[in-house]
Scaffold this active site. Structure first.
Site, PDB file in Angstrom:
ATOM      1  N   GLN A 121      12.162   4.125 -10.079  1.00  0.00           N
ATOM      2  CA  GLN A 121      12.298   5.679  -9.886  1.00  0.00           C
ATOM      3  C   GLN A 121      11.037   6.196  -9.288  1.00  0.00           C
ATOM      4  O   GLN A 121      11.051   7.188  -8.650  1.00  0.00           O
ATOM      5  CB  GLN A 121      12.685   6.171 -11.497  1.00  0.00           C
ATOM      6  CG  GLN A 121      12.795   7.848 -11.403  1.00  0.00           C
ATOM      7  CD  GLN A 121      14.136   8.095 -10.798  1.00  0.00           C
ATOM      8  OE1 GLN A 121      14.988   7.575 -11.173  1.00  0.00           O
ATOM      9  NE2 GLN A 121      14.299   9.172  -9.950  1.00  0.00           N
ATOM     10  N   ASN A 153       9.998   3.145 -13.804  1.00  0.00           N
ATOM     11  CA  ASN A 153      11.181   3.638 -13.736  1.00  0.00           C
ATOM     12  C   ASN A 153      11.480   5.084 -14.381  1.00  0.00           C
ATOM     13  O   ASN A 153      12.639   5.399 -14.680  1.00  0.00           O
ATOM     14  CB  ASN A 153      12.227   2.763 -14.664  1.00  0.00           C
ATOM     15  CG  ASN A 153      12.166   1.380 -14.366  1.00  0.00           C
ATOM     16  OD1 ASN A 153      11.323   0.514 -14.913  1.00  0.00           O
ATOM     17  ND2 ASN A 153      12.734   1.114 -13.254  1.00  0.00           N
ATOM     18  N   ILE A 193      14.624   9.844 -15.613  1.00  0.00           N
ATOM     19  CA  ILE A 193      14.712   8.314 -15.937  1.00  0.00           C
ATOM     20  C   ILE A 193      15.740   7.410 -15.275  1.00  0.00           C
ATOM     21  O   ILE A 193      16.779   7.942 -15.119  1.00  0.00           O
ATOM     22  CB  ILE A 193      14.967   8.514 -17.468  1.00  0.00           C
ATOM     23  CG1 ILE A 193      13.806   9.158 -18.087  1.00  0.00           C
ATOM     24  CG2 ILE A 193      14.989   7.031 -18.116  1.00  0.00           C
ATOM     25  CD1 ILE A 193      14.343   9.650 -19.714  1.00  0.00           C
ATOM     26  N   CYS A 194      15.368   6.303 -14.712  1.00  0.00           N
ATOM     27  CA  CYS A 194      16.272   5.536 -14.084  1.00  0.00           C
ATOM     28  C   CYS A 194      16.622   4.422 -15.193  1.00  0.00           C
ATOM     29  O   CYS A 194      16.047   3.396 -15.470  1.00  0.00           O
ATOM     30  CB  CYS A 194      15.715   4.821 -12.841  1.00  0.00           C
ATOM     31  SG  CYS A 194      16.620   3.850 -11.871  1.00  0.00           S
ATOM     32  N   LEU A 195      17.865   4.450 -15.690  1.00  0.00           N
ATOM     33  CA  LEU A 195      18.181   3.668 -16.643  1.00  0.00           C
ATOM     34  C   LEU A 195      19.923   3.514 -16.419  1.00  0.00           C
ATOM     35  O   LEU A 195      20.376   4.798 -16.543  1.00  0.00           O
ATOM     36  CB  LEU A 195      17.858   4.101 -18.181  1.00  0.00           C
ATOM     37  CG  LEU A 195      18.288   3.155 -19.331  1.00  0.00           C
ATOM     38  CD1 LEU A 195      17.564   2.032 -19.128  1.00  0.00           C
ATOM     39  CD2 LEU A 195      17.890   3.881 -20.492  1.00  0.00           C
TER      40      LEU A 195
END
Lengths: 317, 171
Positions: B133, B90, B98-100
């Site tokens: 990501q 991610n 950052i994929c959050l």
């Protein structure tokens, strides 16, 4: 009216709650902290607090101004959109003050206009294109038949038929232009010049000795012919389709003066125009093809570089 | 910087410094400049993951509209001063993006630097390969978990100083 009273009551309750809050806390809970700006009650005691959802603990209380800003941020300009608490998912109860009926009417009108306008704009565009097509069709009829005959035919015809037939003139011209018959002829000539000796004599440029290609194929290198048809250009198709009747008339007047009927003259002119144009196009394409297949990439030497410079200079590239 | 954002970051900064996670060295925040617009965050790699023993340094940028918009976090942005590359489905192994979800549309104003850093630590412990990501890392994560683990551990060793545990791994 009933609703108005209720709203008034809610506002009264709200203000009394506020007074209560400012004058000491009724329930003995911890110091309030706004979950947006993190300021506590002690930081600025004279603000309006609200408890907009079922959250408890640190995210129970929030400033009226802070939650309003948060709602604005979530609604993204749509002031009637629903917003929920990101934690407990409770939908915030947003109460708007009651406005006069004029505002309601203006609101409704505003919404209606907002929704209708795209359709009206689309209709205007479509209508304009349609009427342009009708006009083009009428002009073409007069051009092809002659002014007087064309007018006569159109006056006699049923208006509804005209409204359908006239705009279909440019449509049919464009569709006809999409038929790329020159490519078919070119393919046929390329395939058959080798087999039919007469064709080879008439059209020497279509015959190429294929020894080199054969050796390449033998070595397993696939020498595909470069793509035959160049990509279709929409503007080019449009322009040449719309210009065709004019070109046909001119050709007819130039070469077929002896034909008495306007329609016949224009038809002959059109066929001649298409045939000559097609022949030129096929010839040009074949020459381009030959140029591409017979090119060589030279060793990089001073002499060869000079040679290329001279060749480029002479063709003005 | 808008007053509300600066005021809030100051309060949050105090909150993190006082928190028990800092005492346990799990997370940390430092100021980069006086205006509170840019901070340096640190999170420890969670135990029982390939990131264990690593110390991951983050660049945190606080927008003018904070807390109405989320802070921007980068883990391994090579061209700025903090360098901690990480191998995680991610997190982009190139840009550090950052994929959050809470850093995007699921952001809520009640979240803080502390909760964001803890969420990020949780992300290190539980990757979401279905919402990747970094497609390459996510593919490896799904298809050959052993290789993924080794690569992640190697990167932790090389870029995040996970030295001691790496030795243990190779033994």
């Amino acid at each position: 009216m009933e609703e108005n009273e209720r709203v008034a009551q809610i506002s009264r309750e709200r203000s009394s709650l506020r007074n209560e809050n400012n004058s000491g806390r009724p329930d003995d809970e911890e110091v309030r902290q706004c979950w947006v700006c993190f300021a506590t009650e002690e930081d600025d005691p004279n603000t309006d607090w609200v408890q907009p959802c079922s959250c408890r603990g640190t995210t129970k209380w929030v400033h009226q101004t802070c939650i309003q800003r948060w709602v604005d941020e979530k609604q993204k300009g749509n002031s009637t959109g629903k917003v929920s608490c990101p934690q407990c998912n409770t939908e915030y109860l947003i109460l708007f003050p009651k406005m006069g009926s004029l505002v309601m009417i203006l609101d409704a009108a505003n919404n209606l206009i907002y929704r209708v306008c795209p359709f009206v704009a689309a209709a205007v565009v479509v209508g304009s294109v349609y009427w342009s097509a009708v006009t083009f069709g009428a002009v073409t009829v007069m051009q092809v038949m002659g002014f007087k005959e064309g007018m006569d035919i159109m006056e006699q015809a049923d208006p509804f038929v005209l409204l359908i037939a006239l705009p279909s003139v440019p449509v049919l011209l464009i569709l006809g232009k999409m038929v790329r018959w020159e490519d078919g002829v070119l393919q046929f000539l390329r395939r058959n010049t080798k087999k039919i000796p007469i064709l080879r004599q008439i059209l020497p440029s279509f015959y190429s000795p294929e020894e080199e290609n054969e050796t390449a194929v033998a070595r397993g290198i696939n020498i595909d012919q470069p793509p035959l048809s160049d990509p279709v250009s929409a503007t080019r198709v449009l322009c040449s389709a719309l210009v065709l009747p004019t070109a046909a008339t001119i050709m007819g007047n130039l070469f077929f003066e002896s034909v008495n009927s306007n329609l016949g003259r224009t038809l002959l002119g059109g066929i001649a125009f298409i045939a000559i144009k097609g022949a030129l196009k096929i010839y040009h394409k074949q020459q381009l093809f030959t140029r591409l297949t017979q090119r060589h990439i030279l060793d990089y030497t001073e002499d060869n570089a000079a040679l290329i410079r001279i060749a480029r200079g002479s063709t003005g590239q | 910087m808008a007053n509300i954002a600066a005021q809030r970051i100051k309060r949050e900064f105090k909150e993190v410094i006082r928190s028990e996670e800092v005492a346990k060295c799990a997370i940390n925040v430092e100021l980069v400049n006086d205006s509170f617009t840019e901070l340096k965050g640190e999170i420890a790699g969670p135990p029982d993951t390939p990131y264990e023993g690593g110390n991951f340094v983050l660049e945190i940028k606080v927008p003018e509209t904070y807390p109405f918009n989320p802070p921007k976090l980068y883990l391994n942005k090579i061209h700025v001063r903090f360098i901690t590359k990480i191998w995680h489905p991610n997190i982009s192994s190139v840009t550090g993006a950052i994929c959050l979800d809470i850093l995007k549309d699921q952001w809520a104003a009640a979240m803080t630097l502390r909760t964001v850093l803890l969420s990020l630590q949780a992300l290190l412990a539980a990757a979401e390969p279905d919402d990747p990501q970094d497609a390459v890392v996510a593919k490896q994560f799904r298809e050959c978990r052993d290789i993924f683990w080794q690569t992640a551990r190697h990167w932790t060793h090389v870029y995040a100083g996970g030295k001691f545990l790496l030795n243990r791994w190779y033994k």
